[in-house]
Design a protein around this motif. Structure first.
Motif, PDB file in Angstrom:
ATOM      1  N   ALA A  23       0.852  -1.196   0.000  1.00  0.00           N
ATOM      2  CA  ALA A  23       0.000   0.000   0.000  1.00  0.00           C
ATOM      3  C   ALA A  23       0.884   1.242   0.000  1.00  0.00           C
ATOM      4  CB  ALA A  23      -0.923   0.019   1.209  1.00  0.00           C
ATOM      5  N   ILE A  24       0.296   2.331  -0.455  1.00  0.00           N
ATOM      6  CA  ILE A  24       0.945   3.642  -0.415  1.00  0.00           C
ATOM      7  C   ILE A  24      -0.012   4.605   0.264  1.00  0.00           C
ATOM      8  CG2 ILE A  24       1.611   5.640  -1.835  1.00  0.00           C
ATOM      9  CD1 ILE A  24       3.773   3.584  -1.877  1.00  0.00           C
ATOM     10  N   LEU A  25       0.503   5.329   1.233  1.00  0.00           N
ATOM     11  CA  LEU A  25      -0.249   6.386   1.900  1.00  0.00           C
ATOM     12  C   LEU A  25       0.172   7.703   1.262  1.00  0.00           C
ATOM     13  CD1 LEU A  25      -2.219   6.998   4.216  1.00  0.00           C
ATOM     14  CD2 LEU A  25      -0.243   7.155   5.734  1.00  0.00           C
ATOM     15  N   PHE A  29      -5.004   9.538   1.538  1.00  0.00           N
ATOM     16  CA  PHE A  29      -5.623   8.277   1.126  1.00  0.00           C
ATOM     17  C   PHE A  29      -4.611   7.140   1.186  1.00  0.00           C
ATOM     18  CE2 PHE A  29      -8.425  11.389  -0.728  1.00  0.00           C
ATOM     19  CZ  PHE A  29      -9.676  10.846  -0.475  1.00  0.00           C
ATOM     20  N   LEU A  30      -5.122   5.953   1.398  1.00  0.00           N
ATOM     21  CA  LEU A  30      -4.328   4.735   1.397  1.00  0.00           C
ATOM     22  C   LEU A  30      -4.727   3.936   0.167  1.00  0.00           C
ATOM     23  CD1 LEU A  30      -2.365   2.862   2.976  1.00  0.00           C
ATOM     24  CD2 LEU A  30      -4.403   1.808   3.982  1.00  0.00           C
ATOM     25  N   PHE A  31      -3.769   3.660  -0.695  1.00  0.00           N
ATOM     26  CA  PHE A  31      -3.990   2.913  -1.925  1.00  0.00           C
ATOM     27  C   PHE A  31      -3.431   1.507  -1.716  1.00  0.00           C
ATOM     28  CE2 PHE A  31      -3.641   7.385  -2.873  1.00  0.00           C
ATOM     29  CZ  PHE A  31      -4.734   7.618  -3.685  1.00  0.00           C
ATOM     30  N   ASP A  72     -12.908   2.496   6.633  1.00  0.00           N
ATOM     31  CA  ASP A  72     -12.244   3.612   5.958  1.00  0.00           C
ATOM     32  C   ASP A  72     -12.217   3.458   4.443  1.00  0.00           C
ATOM     33  OD1 ASP A  72     -11.405   5.013   8.377  1.00  0.00           O
ATOM     34  OD2 ASP A  72     -10.051   3.307   8.685  1.00  0.00           O
ATOM     35  N   VAL A  73     -12.662   2.312   3.931  1.00  0.00           N
ATOM     36  CA  VAL A  73     -12.603   2.045   2.493  1.00  0.00           C
ATOM     37  C   VAL A  73     -13.644   2.891   1.765  1.00  0.00           C
ATOM     38  CG1 VAL A  73     -12.958   0.285   0.694  1.00  0.00           C
ATOM     39  CG2 VAL A  73     -11.668  -0.279   2.776  1.00  0.00           C
ATOM     40  N   VAL A 124      -8.234  -1.828  -2.873  1.00  0.00           N
ATOM     41  CA  VAL A 124      -9.080  -0.809  -2.288  1.00  0.00           C
ATOM     42  C   VAL A 124      -8.333   0.509  -2.156  1.00  0.00           C
ATOM     43  CG1 VAL A 124     -10.435  -2.508  -0.974  1.00  0.00           C
ATOM     44  CG2 VAL A 124      -8.539  -1.311   0.142  1.00  0.00           C
ATOM     45  N   THR A 125      -9.116   1.563  -2.043  1.00  0.00           N
ATOM     46  CA  THR A 125      -8.633   2.871  -1.643  1.00  0.00           C
ATOM     47  C   THR A 125      -9.385   3.225  -0.374  1.00  0.00           C
ATOM     48  OG1 THR A 125      -8.261   3.523  -3.936  1.00  0.00           O
ATOM     49  CG2 THR A 125      -8.392   5.301  -2.302  1.00  0.00           C
TER      50      THR A 125
END
Length: 132
Positions: A23-25, A29-31, A72-73, A124-125
């Motif tokens: 994931a990338i924050l 947003f968290l991707f 949070d999604v 998800v995001t």
């Protein structure tokens, strides 16, 4: 742009060997990269339901590493080998993890996934939890 890789300890090989972050924050947003139904040891359950449940568990592990959860999604994309064969099952299992207000969701049928034998992949995001 600010970017932070989120890497649960059991997924470090994804980053070091495959060169992608679980994931990338960034930008609030968290991707979360696509998660299949592979168990932590890399094996795939035989049952479609077990694969779907494990895929959601894998997404949950990545969300938790970032301090987030399924609440949070905001967006979800699911990739399905045999989409119409397993869509009703997926919808039922999804409801064990995803609650109202439901995120935006796109389901896509594909011929195969990167993990041989995988039937499902979920990406998800999520919004960054406000308490961080």
């Amino acid at each position: 742009m600010d970017k932070k890789a989120i890497i649960p300890p059991d997924r470090q090989s994804y980053y070091s060997d495959w060169h992608f972050a679980p994931a990338i924050l960034s930008g609030g947003f968290l991707f979360v990269s696509g998660c299949t139904g592979a168990s932590p040891d890399g094996s795939l359950p035989r049952s479609p339901e077990a694969q779907v449940r494990q895929a959601f568990a894998n997404v949950g592990t990545v969300l938790a590493e970032a301090g987030a959860d399924f609440g949070d999604v905001v967006e979800m994309t699911s990739y399905h080998v045999g989409l119409l064969d397993h869509l009703d099952l997926f919808r039922r299992v999804k409801d064990d993890y995803i609650a109202e207000p439901y995120p935006a969701w796109t389901a896509i049928g594909v011929s195969e996934l990167a993990a041989p034998g995988a039937l499902i992949e979920i990406r998800v995001t999520a919004k960054q939890p406000s308490n961080r």
